[in-house]
Design a protein around this motif. Structure first.
Motif, PDB file in Angstrom:
ATOM      1  N   ASP A 129       0.814  -1.222   0.000  1.00  0.00           N
ATOM      2  CA  ASP A 129       0.000   0.000   0.000  1.00  0.00           C
ATOM      3  C   ASP A 129       0.847   1.272   0.000  1.00  0.00           C
ATOM      4  O   ASP A 129       1.990   1.297   0.430  1.00  0.00           O
ATOM      5  CB  ASP A 129      -0.989   0.038   1.172  1.00  0.00           C
ATOM      6  CG  ASP A 129      -2.008  -1.086   1.099  1.00  0.00           C
ATOM      7  OD1 ASP A 129      -2.159  -1.669   0.008  1.00  0.00           O
ATOM      8  OD2 ASP A 129      -2.629  -1.399   2.130  1.00  0.00           O
ATOM      9  N   ARG A 165      -2.599   8.100  -5.675  1.00  0.00           N
ATOM     10  CA  ARG A 165      -3.575   7.249  -6.350  1.00  0.00           C
ATOM     11  C   ARG A 165      -2.965   6.638  -7.619  1.00  0.00           C
ATOM     12  O   ARG A 165      -3.172   5.459  -7.928  1.00  0.00           O
ATOM     13  CB  ARG A 165      -4.807   8.087  -6.694  1.00  0.00           C
ATOM     14  CG  ARG A 165      -5.955   7.377  -7.402  1.00  0.00           C
ATOM     15  CD  ARG A 165      -6.691   6.434  -6.470  1.00  0.00           C
ATOM     16  NE  ARG A 165      -6.175   5.096  -6.482  1.00  0.00           N
ATOM     17  CZ  ARG A 165      -6.496   4.177  -5.579  1.00  0.00           C
ATOM     18  NH1 ARG A 165      -7.320   4.469  -4.578  1.00  0.00           N
ATOM     19  NH2 ARG A 165      -5.986   2.975  -5.652  1.00  0.00           N
ATOM     20  N   ALA A 178      -0.411   3.966  -6.543  1.00  0.00           N
ATOM     21  CA  ALA A 178      -1.090   2.776  -6.026  1.00  0.00           C
ATOM     22  C   ALA A 178      -1.692   1.950  -7.162  1.00  0.00           C
ATOM     23  O   ALA A 178      -1.594   0.713  -7.170  1.00  0.00           O
ATOM     24  CB  ALA A 178      -2.167   3.178  -5.023  1.00  0.00           C
ATOM     25  N   ASP A 179      -2.301   2.626  -8.122  1.00  0.00           N
ATOM     26  CA  ASP A 179      -2.887   1.912  -9.260  1.00  0.00           C
ATOM     27  C   ASP A 179      -1.808   1.210 -10.075  1.00  0.00           C
ATOM     28  O   ASP A 179      -1.986   0.064 -10.517  1.00  0.00           O
ATOM     29  CB  ASP A 179      -3.667   2.875 -10.148  1.00  0.00           C
ATOM     30  CG  ASP A 179      -4.949   3.374  -9.478  1.00  0.00           C
ATOM     31  OD1 ASP A 179      -5.385   2.745  -8.496  1.00  0.00           O
ATOM     32  OD2 ASP A 179      -5.488   4.407  -9.933  1.00  0.00           O
ATOM     33  N   GLN A 207      -1.903  -1.704  -5.711  1.00  0.00           N
ATOM     34  CA  GLN A 207      -2.080  -1.671  -4.269  1.00  0.00           C
ATOM     35  C   GLN A 207      -3.113  -0.610  -3.887  1.00  0.00           C
ATOM     36  O   GLN A 207      -3.649   0.103  -4.732  1.00  0.00           O
ATOM     37  CB  GLN A 207      -0.736  -1.412  -3.584  1.00  0.00           C
ATOM     38  CG  GLN A 207       0.287  -2.500  -3.858  1.00  0.00           C
ATOM     39  CD  GLN A 207       1.594  -2.276  -3.135  1.00  0.00           C
ATOM     40  OE1 GLN A 207       1.745  -1.354  -2.345  1.00  0.00           O
ATOM     41  NE2 GLN A 207       2.566  -3.137  -3.411  1.00  0.00           N
ATOM     42  N   LYS A 208      -3.383  -0.504  -2.585  1.00  0.00           N
ATOM     43  CA  LYS A 208      -4.363   0.455  -2.092  1.00  0.00           C
ATOM     44  C   LYS A 208      -3.690   1.757  -1.682  1.00  0.00           C
ATOM     45  O   LYS A 208      -2.502   1.784  -1.370  1.00  0.00           O
ATOM     46  CB  LYS A 208      -5.134  -0.138  -0.909  1.00  0.00           C
ATOM     47  CG  LYS A 208      -6.010  -1.333  -1.273  1.00  0.00           C
ATOM     48  CD  LYS A 208      -6.770  -1.843  -0.055  1.00  0.00           C
ATOM     49  CE  LYS A 208      -7.671  -3.016  -0.424  1.00  0.00           C
ATOM     50  NZ  LYS A 208      -8.396  -3.535   0.755  1.00  0.00           N
ATOM     51  N   ALA A 267      -3.795   4.845   1.080  1.00  0.00           N
ATOM     52  CA  ALA A 267      -4.264   5.156   2.433  1.00  0.00           C
ATOM     53  C   ALA A 267      -3.835   6.556   2.842  1.00  0.00           C
ATOM     54  O   ALA A 267      -2.748   7.017   2.483  1.00  0.00           O
ATOM     55  CB  ALA A 267      -3.713   4.140   3.436  1.00  0.00           C
ATOM     56  N   ASP A 318      -8.423   4.673  -0.285  1.00  0.00           N
ATOM     57  CA  ASP A 318      -9.221   3.479  -0.017  1.00  0.00           C
ATOM     58  C   ASP A 318      -9.333   3.228   1.492  1.00  0.00           C
ATOM     59  O   ASP A 318     -10.297   2.635   1.952  1.00  0.00           O
ATOM     60  CB  ASP A 318      -8.583   2.254  -0.673  1.00  0.00           C
ATOM     61  CG  ASP A 318      -8.398   2.423  -2.172  1.00  0.00           C
ATOM     62  OD1 ASP A 318      -9.405   2.655  -2.853  1.00  0.00           O
ATOM     63  OD2 ASP A 318      -7.249   2.339  -2.644  1.00  0.00           O
ATOM     64  N   ILE A 319      -8.313   3.664   2.235  1.00  0.00           N
ATOM     65  CA  ILE A 319      -8.245   3.466   3.682  1.00  0.00           C
ATOM     66  C   ILE A 319      -7.832   4.784   4.331  1.00  0.00           C
ATOM     67  O   ILE A 319      -7.020   5.531   3.764  1.00  0.00           O
ATOM     68  CB  ILE A 319      -7.210   2.378   4.058  1.00  0.00           C
ATOM     69  CG1 ILE A 319      -7.455   1.083   3.281  1.00  0.00           C
ATOM     70  CG2 ILE A 319      -7.216   2.099   5.559  1.00  0.00           C
ATOM     71  CD1 ILE A 319      -6.338   0.060   3.420  1.00  0.00           C
ATOM     72  N   GLY A 336     -14.605   4.416   1.967  1.00  0.00           N
ATOM     73  CA  GLY A 336     -13.544   3.441   2.162  1.00  0.00           C
ATOM     74  C   GLY A 336     -13.519   2.925   3.586  1.00  0.00           C
ATOM     75  O   GLY A 336     -14.472   3.121   4.359  1.00  0.00           O
TER      76      GLY A 336
END
Length: 399
Positions: A71, A95, A98-99, A103-104, A106, A127-128, A243
């Motif tokens: 992440d 973002r 992560a994409d 992964q996510k 946060a 997302d988190i 999220g």
């Protein structure tokens, strides 16, 4: 690498002592002895006539399991319940990372009663959201925030951590990196993914801004860096997004914080709030003298903008450092940037190149600033600024 002396083979000739450029070799009991001043340069290894001095590869420390880290995290810096714009800029860029990494994303919120900001963080792509709240964390403190952030990283093991290169971010980032045993790339101006390794490629100015260095962190986690404000654009918020909200217990106690905020004195008014301003009017050495900066301030006031300055102006004492734009000052990205009497040194250009529209005023038609300008006016800035001020006043009155 480490340099070692084999005492049994050393003949005590002293050749190595004379060869050492750092004075790190001394004779003890007719044998060469290496002191702590040694830099392992190897000069003594080459000079030793009996090969009693060798350079050996030190054992590497145990490698961490990089696959256990996942992440992309963004530290969402906030003051008085309002997130800094750089946090939203980093969420947009995070973002993308992560994409690309699968992964996510946060966001990390630390403070007192900061949970309402989670909605904004989700809207910018997270997302988190991890929140750590407590009265001890209401105001930023080195001890408190370092302890909290370090604990979060050690518990959840993120692969990447992005922090804004603000005053607080530049204080927090290196301290946390040291605590968790990783490196940190400071003052980045670009982020990407290295095609060969899949690692984050951190790009930052080096050698006075004359080159751009790209840095990778292959052996340690998380990969950490501080990123200058305004080098990326904020993403448009999408309030339909939601999220996972993770509320983490605050383990910091008041006695753990060695400093105490007694009073906050605001020395920087709206006129030097460069990072948040959509219009900036900057002046350089071409303004002639400090008194002429009244024209810069008047134009900024008419346009509802902020006042910027080149390094030469700050060094001369015409304006205080909070107004400085450039590599050693602030990185800005307003909608309109006026460069008045600024020649366009590469260090200054690095700080304002993200501006949407650049308007340059300089009597030197060959000034480098015109290469970066969308609109240029060649002439005496002390004659042009009063005319601009007068025209803008007329337009405002007519509206």
């Amino acid at each position: 690498m480490a340099v070692k002396v084999n005492a049994e083979e050393c003949v005590g000739c002293g050749a190595c002592v004379a060869s050492c450029p750092f004075g790190a070799l001394v004779m003890q009991a007719d044998k060469a002895h290496i002191t702590e001043a040694c830099t392992a340069c190897g000069a003594c290894v080459e000079i030793c006539p009996v090969s009693a001095i060798t350079r050996e590869q030190e054992e590497k420390t145990a490698q961490i399991d990089v696959a256990a880290y996942k992440d992309v995290w963004v530290f969402v810096e906030q003051t008085e319940g309002q997130a800094k714009n750089v946090a939203y800029e980093l969420l947009g860029e995070g973002r993308k990372l992560a994409d690309a990494m699968g992964q996510k994303l946060a966001g990390v919120l630390i403070g007192d009663s900061v949970q309402p900001l989670a909605r904004e963080v989700f809207a910018r792509g997270a997302d988190i959201v991890y929140t750590v709240e407590g009265p001890e964390l209401k105001n930023y403190s080195t001890d408190g925030y370092t302890a909290v952030f370090t604990d979060l990283i050690q518990t959840y093991q993120p692969a990447v951590v992005l922090i804004g290169a603000t005053n607080d971010g530049r204080d927090l980032g290196p301290r946390v990196a040291c605590r968790v045993g990783t490196g940190l790339t400071a003052d980045c101006t670009n982020l990407g993914i290295d095609a060969q390794t899949g690692l984050v490629a951190w790009t930052r100015p080096a050698f006075g801004g004359n080159i751009m260095a790209t840095i990778l962190c292959p052996d340690h986690r998380p990969q950490m860096g501080t990123v200058r404000p305004k080098v990326f654009k904020q993403p448009e918020p999408d309030y339909s997004r939601s999220g996972q909200l993770v509320q983490v217990e605050n383990k910091v106690k008041a006695q753990d914080i060695r400093t105490r905020l007694i009073e906050a004195v605001r020395v920087c008014t709206v006129a030097c709030n460069l990072e948040e301003s959509e219009i900036i009017v900057s002046g350089g050495r071409g303004m002639g003298k400090a008194e002429n900066f009244g024209l810069i301030e008047e134009l900024a006031n008419v346009l509802g903008g902020a006042v910027g300055a080149s390094r030469a102006v700050v060094d001369a004492g015409w304006k205080p450092q909070p107004h400085q734009v450039g590599q050693t000052g602030k990185t800005v990205g307003p909608k309109i940037y006026f460069a008045c009497g600024i020649s366009g040194a590469i260090q200054h250009m690095a700080g304002m190149s993200s501006s949407d529209i650049v308007i340059a005023i300089n009597k030197d038609a060959d000034a480098p600033i015109f290469k970066a300008a969308d609109y240029g006016i060649v002439g005496d800035v002390l004659e042009i600024l009063p005319a601009l001020i007068e025209e803008f006043k007329k337009i405002k009155q007519a509206c």
